[in-house]
Design a protein around this motif. Sequence first.
Motif, PDB file in Angstrom:
ATOM      1  N   GLU A   5       0.826  -1.207   0.000  1.00 41.87           N
ATOM      2  CA  GLU A   5       0.000   0.000   0.000  1.00 41.87           C
ATOM      3  C   GLU A   5       0.863   1.259   0.000  1.00 41.87           C
ATOM      4  N   GLN A   6       1.948   1.118   0.717  1.00 43.80           N
ATOM      5  CA  GLN A   6       2.879   2.237   0.826  1.00 43.80           C
ATOM      6  C   GLN A   6       3.414   2.641  -0.552  1.00 43.80           C
ATOM      7  N   LEU A   7       3.814   1.632  -1.331  1.00 45.96           N
ATOM      8  CA  LEU A   7       4.371   1.907  -2.657  1.00 45.96           C
ATOM      9  C   LEU A   7       3.278   2.473  -3.569  1.00 45.96           C
ATOM     10  N   VAL A  26       8.299   4.734 -16.183  1.00 46.63           N
ATOM     11  CA  VAL A  26       9.585   4.025 -16.129  1.00 46.63           C
ATOM     12  C   VAL A  26      10.065   3.843 -14.678  1.00 46.63           C
ATOM     13  N   PRO A  27      10.111   4.914 -13.881  1.00 48.18           N
ATOM     14  CA  PRO A  27      10.470   4.703 -12.475  1.00 48.18           C
ATOM     15  C   PRO A  27       9.497   3.774 -11.755  1.00 48.18           C
ATOM     16  N   MET A  28       8.222   3.866 -12.102  1.00 45.33           N
ATOM     17  CA  MET A  28       7.223   3.028 -11.442  1.00 45.33           C
ATOM     18  C   MET A  28       7.526   1.550 -11.663  1.00 45.33           C
ATOM     19  N   LEU A  29       7.917   1.231 -12.887  1.00 42.07           N
ATOM     20  CA  LEU A  29       8.269  -0.154 -13.187  1.00 42.07           C
ATOM     21  C   LEU A  29       9.491  -0.592 -12.380  1.00 42.07           C
ATOM     22  N   LEU A  30      10.467   0.306 -12.272  1.00 43.05           N
ATOM     23  CA  LEU A  30      11.688  -0.048 -11.543  1.00 43.05           C
ATOM     24  C   LEU A  30      11.400  -0.242 -10.044  1.00 43.05           C
ATOM     25  N   TYR A  31      10.626   0.652  -9.475  1.00 43.32           N
ATOM     26  CA  TYR A  31      10.320   0.533  -8.047  1.00 43.32           C
ATOM     27  C   TYR A  31       9.435  -0.691  -7.771  1.00 43.32           C
ATOM     28  N   THR A  32       8.556  -0.979  -8.708  1.00 44.15           N
ATOM     29  CA  THR A  32       7.720  -2.179  -8.556  1.00 44.15           C
ATOM     30  C   THR A  32       8.609  -3.419  -8.576  1.00 44.15           C
ATOM     31  N   GLN A  33       9.526  -3.432  -9.518  1.00 46.40           N
ATOM     32  CA  GLN A  33      10.457  -4.558  -9.623  1.00 46.40           C
ATOM     33  C   GLN A  33      11.312  -4.687  -8.354  1.00 46.40           C
ATOM     34  N   ASP A  34      11.730  -3.560  -7.811  1.00 42.68           N
ATOM     35  CA  ASP A  34      12.538  -3.600  -6.591  1.00 42.68           C
ATOM     36  C   ASP A  34      11.780  -4.296  -5.458  1.00 42.68           C
ATOM     37  N   LEU A  68      15.100  -3.583 -16.417  1.00 41.47           N
ATOM     38  CA  LEU A  68      13.790  -4.186 -16.143  1.00 41.47           C
ATOM     39  C   LEU A  68      13.765  -5.637 -16.619  1.00 41.47           C
ATOM     40  N   THR A  69      13.164  -6.499 -15.830  1.00 41.89           N
ATOM     41  CA  THR A  69      13.120  -7.908 -16.194  1.00 41.89           C
ATOM     42  C   THR A  69      11.757  -8.519 -15.860  1.00 41.89           C
ATOM     43  N   THR A  70      11.310  -9.422 -16.712  1.00 40.34           N
ATOM     44  CA  THR A  70      10.040 -10.105 -16.465  1.00 40.34           C
ATOM     45  C   THR A  70      10.295 -11.509 -15.918  1.00 40.34           C
ATOM     46  N   LYS A  71      11.579 -11.798 -15.644  1.00 42.06           N
ATOM     47  CA  LYS A  71      11.923 -13.120 -15.085  1.00 42.06           C
ATOM     48  C   LYS A  71      12.534 -12.955 -13.703  1.00 42.06           C
TER      49      LYS A  71
ATOM     50  N   ILE B 129      17.856  11.182 -13.410  1.00 43.01           N
ATOM     51  CA  ILE B 129      19.075  10.482 -12.986  1.00 43.01           C
ATOM     52  C   ILE B 129      18.994   9.029 -13.428  1.00 43.01           C
ATOM     53  N   ARG B 130      20.066   8.504 -13.973  1.00 46.38           N
ATOM     54  CA  ARG B 130      20.030   7.134 -14.500  1.00 46.38           C
ATOM     55  C   ARG B 130      19.637   6.134 -13.410  1.00 46.38           C
ATOM     56  N   GLY B 131      18.972   5.068 -13.816  1.00 44.60           N
ATOM     57  CA  GLY B 131      18.409   4.118 -12.870  1.00 44.60           C
ATOM     58  C   GLY B 131      19.438   3.443 -11.969  1.00 44.60           C
ATOM     59  N   GLU B 132      20.624   3.218 -12.510  1.00 41.78           N
ATOM     60  CA  GLU B 132      21.670   2.548 -11.732  1.00 41.78           C
ATOM     61  C   GLU B 132      22.122   3.402 -10.554  1.00 41.78           C
ATOM     62  N   TYR B 133      21.946   4.705 -10.652  1.00 46.85           N
ATOM     63  CA  TYR B 133      22.399   5.624  -9.593  1.00 46.85           C
ATOM     64  C   TYR B 133      21.316   5.797  -8.518  1.00 46.85           C
ATOM     65  N   ARG B 134      20.809   4.696  -7.963  1.00 44.58           N
ATOM     66  CA  ARG B 134      19.720   4.822  -7.003  1.00 44.58           C
ATOM     67  C   ARG B 134      20.115   5.636  -5.765  1.00 44.58           C
ATOM     68  N   TYR B 135      21.355   5.433  -5.296  1.00 41.76           N
ATOM     69  CA  TYR B 135      21.729   6.173  -4.080  1.00 41.76           C
ATOM     70  C   TYR B 135      21.746   7.678  -4.351  1.00 41.76           C
ATOM     71  N   LEU B 136      21.985   8.058  -5.601  1.00 44.65           N
ATOM     72  CA  LEU B 136      21.977   9.487  -5.938  1.00 44.65           C
ATOM     73  C   LEU B 136      20.544  10.005  -6.095  1.00 44.65           C
ATOM     74  N   VAL B 137      19.662   9.129  -6.558  1.00 45.51           N
ATOM     75  CA  VAL B 137      18.245   9.502  -6.617  1.00 45.51           C
ATOM     76  C   VAL B 137      17.778   9.798  -5.196  1.00 45.51           C
TER      77      VAL B 137
END
Lengths: 160, 438
Positions: A5-7, A26-34, A68-71, B129-137
């Motif tokens: 819920e937080q995310l 794009v960031p949303m996909l990355l944070y979701t993946q994280d 980004l990865t789907t696997k 900021i590029r994705g790899e630089y998360r600590y900088l984000v």
Amino acid sequence: MVVSEQLDAFFTEKMKDYPTQRSFLVPMLLYTQDELGYLSDEAIAYVAQKVNLDELEIRNVISYYSMLTTKPRGRYNVQVCRNICCMLRGSDEIGAHVKQRLGIAHKGTTADGMFSFEEVECIGACGWAPAMQVNYDFHENLTAGRVDEILDQYRSKSSL
Amino acid sequence: MADLVSHPDEVRVVSKRFGQGAADLDRYLAFDGYKAVQKALSLGFDGIIKEVKESNLRGRGGAGFPTGMKWSFVPKESAKPKYVLCNGDESEPGTCKDRLILEHDPHSVIEGVVIGGLSIKAKVGYIYIRGEYRYLVDIMRKAIADAYARGFLGKNIFGSGVDFDVYWHTGAGAYEVGEESALMESLEGKRGVPRIRPPFPAVVGLWGGPTIINNVETLASVPHIILGGGQWFAELGTPKNGGTRLFCLSGHVNRPGVYELPLGYNLRKMIDEVAGGVWKGHKLKAVTPGGSSTPVLTADEVDVGMDFDQLMKAGSMLGSGGVVVLDDQTCMVKYAQRIMMFYQHESCGWCIPCREGTDWLKKTLNRFHAGGGVKKDIDNIQYLAENMLGRTFCPLGDAAAMPTISIVKKFRKEFEDHLEGRPCPYEKGVVEQLPVLA
Ligand SMILES: Cc1cc2nc3c(=O)[nH]c(=O)nc-3n(C[C@H](O)[C@H](O)[C@H](O)COP(=O)(O)O)c2cc1C
Ligand code: FES
């Protein structure tokens, strides 16, 4: 919900920084993946609904971005830079060493799901080469010995 | 994190707060923080552009376009909102300087974005900021939040009646997204496929509004220019090349790292003195002077001043400030191969000359280095690369072609040494298993 819920609340808030709904995609996909480890079908459906686009369009965007990865991947993704500055200072040997230590190839994952390995392009550590990232952590001025220590640290971290 | 280095020849402008804890807002304020924005507010948009033009600041992202001129192209009136977009995608191999700015001095980037915005009457800026630089984000997110909390961003900044918002954004792995039009596509939530120009972003950019796009280091230079004056900054460098630059010294040198030196600084001196010379007592073979996309210089060509114009005259480019030093044990075929592998991997595949050209070149160079080369490959590599120049949708094709052409021209003998199935004469140990052409 697929993500916490937080995310989800963070996404809702952040999307207000842009004039169009899909801008934060794009960031949303990355944070979701994280949070989930990879972009599963459910995750893609969730993001599609969140930004009001077709799932196909989301997949289209995913396929463009190398992070980004789907696997599913290992808990720790070891990314050794293979680009010029690292190559000049021995990244071929570092990459070979990691592969041998983990017993996996490029884009492989260990049987216990602990580590994945990937050769990546320049990560912006050229002045501290050879370098790698484990998930988002940078490790620089590597030697085979340093790599062993680092991998051991991650291994013991996860057994805590 | 990345270690800091220093050398007595350094002139610290952009890096003056490195290692001083200036990511913390109070520390930043103790080092003249946010004074430049206040001065810029009193200068007004014409005053800002005048100083930046006078400073001879040229873009640090690669192309070296005069910043003041870029800003002056934005139409005064626009029906659509205007934007500032800070390019922190830093992915050109050899380049690792924006990372230090974002880590040690994030508020200077925010200030640069606001001042750029004031000069074109924009109200919103984005820092990508590029994705790899998360600590900088994460560092940037905190810096922005802190600036809002003090009222330095948002409504009525510094009681001026002007509103200005700054937002952070991050990528997810793509070199091509550093190209300005692809950067806008990515920020709009799409695949990073470049846009056709004209129209240029200064007229039609983000969401159709006029947009200025600048590199992190370019924008971080701006507050110093506003405070110190355009003329002061200009005089630090050479004619038409104002200021200093963060040079990223890497490869076969004794003291690699990021050093801030005045534009025009001699390249040989940079290698021998600043970076402590070529490692292991080896001799110099070649230098990539401005990131992987720039033509290589041979050991005989390094008596050159490192500014945009002198390097152009020497047949190369100052590019992104990534100086990669190669010793005499390096195989130039392998170097060319490695560079091409990168561009092939990063080509977005949109236009044919880039997509097909980088793929053919990669395959040929792979085969060639593995000992499967035939004589006519050498001319073919050059011919193919020359035919990509200027014929691709965005300059990624040029970025792939330029170093390749220079390596074939200047190190042809090394290609010949690989012919007739001979193993790489420079390689010890590592043998590659690649298909050899019958
Ligand atoms: C393929 C490609 C990649 C690029 N990558 C970057 C980058 O990572 N960072 C950057 O600042 N500029 C990059 N550029 C240059 C940008 O297109 C643009 O010129 C620059 O951000 C403008 O800012 P400046 O005038 O301050 O240099 C790239 C250009 C190309 C063609
Ligand atoms: S080349 Fe490895 S970090 Fe840049």
